[in-house]
Enzyme design. Structure first.
Site, PDB file in Angstrom:
ATOM      1  N   HIS A 213     -10.171  -0.674   4.610  1.00  0.00           N
ATOM      2  CA  HIS A 213      -9.016  -0.547   3.714  1.00  0.00           C
ATOM      3  C   HIS A 213      -9.599  -0.309   2.313  1.00  0.00           C
ATOM      4  O   HIS A 213      -9.589  -1.184   1.451  1.00  0.00           O
ATOM      5  CB  HIS A 213      -8.194  -1.833   3.773  1.00  0.00           C
ATOM      6  CG  HIS A 213      -6.831  -1.744   3.148  1.00  0.00           C
ATOM      7  ND1 HIS A 213      -6.391  -0.666   2.411  1.00  0.00           N
ATOM      8  CD2 HIS A 213      -5.795  -2.632   3.151  1.00  0.00           C
ATOM      9  CE1 HIS A 213      -5.152  -0.888   1.993  1.00  0.00           C
ATOM     10  NE2 HIS A 213      -4.770  -2.080   2.424  1.00  0.00           N
TER      11      HIS A 213
ATOM     12  N   LYS B 192       8.907   9.881  20.511  1.00  0.00           N
ATOM     13  CA  LYS B 192       9.170  10.738  21.675  1.00  0.00           C
ATOM     14  C   LYS B 192       7.865  11.173  22.326  1.00  0.00           C
ATOM     15  O   LYS B 192       7.845  12.079  23.144  1.00  0.00           O
ATOM     16  CB  LYS B 192       9.963  11.970  21.245  1.00  0.00           C
ATOM     17  CG  LYS B 192      11.299  11.661  20.603  1.00  0.00           C
ATOM     18  CD  LYS B 192      11.942  12.952  20.103  1.00  0.00           C
ATOM     19  CE  LYS B 192      13.079  12.669  19.155  1.00  0.00           C
ATOM     20  NZ  LYS B 192      13.460  13.868  18.401  1.00  0.00           N
TER      21      LYS B 192
ATOM     22  N   ARG C 166      -2.103   5.096   7.423  1.00  0.00           N
ATOM     23  CA  ARG C 166      -2.338   3.744   7.942  1.00  0.00           C
ATOM     24  C   ARG C 166      -2.064   3.795   9.435  1.00  0.00           C
ATOM     25  O   ARG C 166      -1.021   4.313   9.880  1.00  0.00           O
ATOM     26  CB  ARG C 166      -1.422   2.718   7.283  1.00  0.00           C
ATOM     27  CG  ARG C 166      -1.526   1.356   7.976  1.00  0.00           C
ATOM     28  CD  ARG C 166      -0.868   0.251   7.226  1.00  0.00           C
ATOM     29  NE  ARG C 166      -1.647  -0.121   6.047  1.00  0.00           N
ATOM     30  CZ  ARG C 166      -1.420  -1.218   5.328  1.00  0.00           C
ATOM     31  NH1 ARG C 166      -0.440  -2.042   5.666  1.00  0.00           N
ATOM     32  NH2 ARG C 166      -2.165  -1.495   4.274  1.00  0.00           N
TER      33      ARG C 166
ATOM     34  N   THR D 228       0.833  -1.210   0.000  1.00  0.00           N
ATOM     35  CA  THR D 228       0.000   0.000   0.000  1.00  0.00           C
ATOM     36  C   THR D 228       0.866   1.258   0.000  1.00  0.00           C
ATOM     37  O   THR D 228       0.595   2.209  -0.737  1.00  0.00           O
ATOM     38  CB  THR D 228      -0.935  -0.013   1.219  1.00  0.00           C
ATOM     39  OG1 THR D 228      -1.567  -1.293   1.280  1.00  0.00           O
ATOM     40  CG2 THR D 228      -1.982   1.068   1.127  1.00  0.00           C
TER      41      THR D 228
HETATM   42  N1   CP Z   1      -2.621  -5.571   1.052  1.00  0.00           N
HETATM   43  C1   CP Z   1      -1.949  -4.735   1.869  1.00  0.00           C
HETATM   44  O1   CP Z   1      -2.514  -3.840   2.488  1.00  0.00           O
HETATM   45  O2   CP Z   1      -0.597  -4.988   1.927  1.00  0.00           O
HETATM   46  P1   CP Z   1       0.468  -4.156   2.796  1.00  0.00           P
HETATM   47  O3   CP Z   1       0.180  -4.427   4.239  1.00  0.00           O
HETATM   48  O4   CP Z   1       1.814  -4.677   2.348  1.00  0.00           O
HETATM   49  O5   CP Z   1       0.291  -2.703   2.475  1.00  0.00           O
END
Ligand code: CP
Length: 306
Positions: free
Chosen positions: A133, A83, A105, A56
Site C-alpha cells: 500500500h 457478471k 485496489r 484511499t
Molecule cells: N488506510 C486505508 O487504506 O484506509 P481505507 O481502507 O479506508 O482506504
C-alpha cells in the site's frame, strides 16, 4: 517512474522526490480560495476499487480533482465484474475510454502488476491483498517528516497484525530506506514467518518496545483476512497489544501515535489515545491528499508542468 506498485522498488531518491513534491503540493494549494492546480487538465484518472475503502479512494479522487484531472470512479460491486467480467477485460474497457492512470485496489496481491501488462497508462497501487500500500507508507513518512522533523534516525514501532498488513510491509521498506529504525511488535501468531531479511527488530512485549520510540503505528486487527484464531479473545488482545493511556505515558513526550485507519477503537487503540493531541490520524488523512497529488503529478507529467 512509470507506475507506483510498491515502496520496495522505489529508490531513496525517488521516495525523497515524492516527499519534496508533496510539500510543494501542500504549499501550492493550502489557503487558496480555489484549491486547484491545472497540471492534469485533460487527463483522466480511473479509480478501480475491488475492495472497500473510505480514505484511499476519496483521497485519490480529491487529489486528481485538485490537479484538474477528470475522475472516473469504478466500484466493482456495481460493475460487470458481478457478471463474470475478468480484470483484464475490465482494464481494457477502461483503457478504451482513455484512462491516463488507473488507481487499483484489489484483494489479490500482484493484481496491480498484472494491470501494467495490459494497459498503457500509469498504474497506482492503492492496496493489493496483504502485499503493498505504497501511498499509505508515503503519507505516513510525510506525516513523520512534518511532526518529527524528519525520518532519518527516528525509531518507529509498528504494532499488531503485521501478518495481514500491507501498510506494515510498505512502511518497513520505505522507512528503512529513509534511514529509520523499524520495530515490529505483535503476538508471534501475527508476525510473518519469512522476515529474516527484513530490516527490522522484532518485539513481543509492547511496554518494552515503546521505550525510546519517536512514533508508534498501531495496525488494525484484520478480522476479515484471518481464517484462524490468532489470539484468544479481543479483550486479551487489547490487554497485551492495545495502546491505552498507561502505555501512552511510557512513550517519550514528543512521540506521536499513528494509525492508517479504519480503527477498531477499544481493541488496538483506546478511544482516549485516538483522540489525543499526540495522535496524527486525521493529519495522516489530510497528508494523503498531498502525497497522492504528488504521485499522480510525477507519474503523469514526469514532473514537467505545474
Ligand atoms: N488506510 C486505508 O487504506 O484506509 P481505507 O481502507 O479506508 O482506504
Amino acid at each position: 517512474m512509470k507506475h507506483l506498485l510498491t515502496t520496495k522498488e522505489l529508490s531513496r531518491e525517488e521516495a525523497e522526490l515524492i516527499l519534496d513534491v508533496t510539500e510543494q503540493m501542500a504549499e501550492a494549494v493550502t489557503g487558496r480560495e480555489v484549491p486547484k492546480l491545472p497540471a492534469l487538465r485533460g487527463r483522466t484518472v480511473v479509480n478501480l476499487f475491488f475492495e472497500d475503502s473510505t480514505r484511499t479512494r476519496t483521497s485519490f479522487e480529491t487529489a486528481a480533482k485538485r490537479l484538474s484531472a477528470d475522475v472516473v470512479n469504478f466500484a466493482a460491486k456495481t460493475s460487470s465484474v458481478n457478471k463474470g467480467e475478468s480484470l483484464r477485460d475490465t482494464a481494457l474497457t477502461l483503457q478504451a475510454m482513455g484512462a491516463d492512470a488507473v488507481v487499483i485496489r484489489h484483494p489479490a496481491a500482484g493484481a496491480p502488476q498484472r494491470l501494467t501488462e495490459w494497459i498503457e497508462g500509469a498504474v497506482l497501487n492503492a492496496g493489493d491483498g496483504t502485499h503493498a500500500h505504497p501511498t499509505q507508507a508515503l503519507l505516513d513518512a510525510y506525516t513523520m517528516k512534518k511532526r518529527l522533523g524528519g525520518v532519518e534516525g527516528r525509531t518507529v514501532a509498528i504494532v499488531g497484525d503485521i501478518l495481514h498488513s500491507r501498510v506494515a510491509r510498505s512502511n518497513v521498506w520505505l522507512l528503512s530506506k529513509l534511514g529509520a529504525h523499524v520495530r515490529l511488535v505483535g503476538p508471534p501468531t501475527l508476525l510473518p514467518k519469512d522476515i529474516d531479511d527484513w530490516p527490522v527488530e522484532i518485539g513481543y512485549d509492547l511496554d518494552a518496545s515503546l521505550k525510546g520510540v519517536d512514533a508508534v503505528m498501531m495496525l488494525r486487527v484484520q478480522r476479515e483476512r484471518q481464517n484462524a484464531a490468532f489470539f484468544p479473545t479481543a479483550n486479551e488482545y487489547a490487554r497485551l497489544y492495545g495502546l491505552d493511556e498507561r502505555r501512552l505515558a511510557l512513550m517519550p513526550d514528543h512521540a506521536i501515535v499513528m494509525h492508517p485507519g479504519p480503527m477498531n477503537r477499544g481493541m488496538e487503540i483506546a478511544a482516549a489515545v485516538a483522540d489525543s493531541p499526540r495522535a496524527t490520524i486525521t493529519e495522516q488523512v489530510t497528508n494523503g491528499v498531498w502525497v497522492r497529488m504528488a504521485v499522480l503529478y510525477l507519474l503523469l507529467t514526469n514532473g514537467e508542468s505545474k
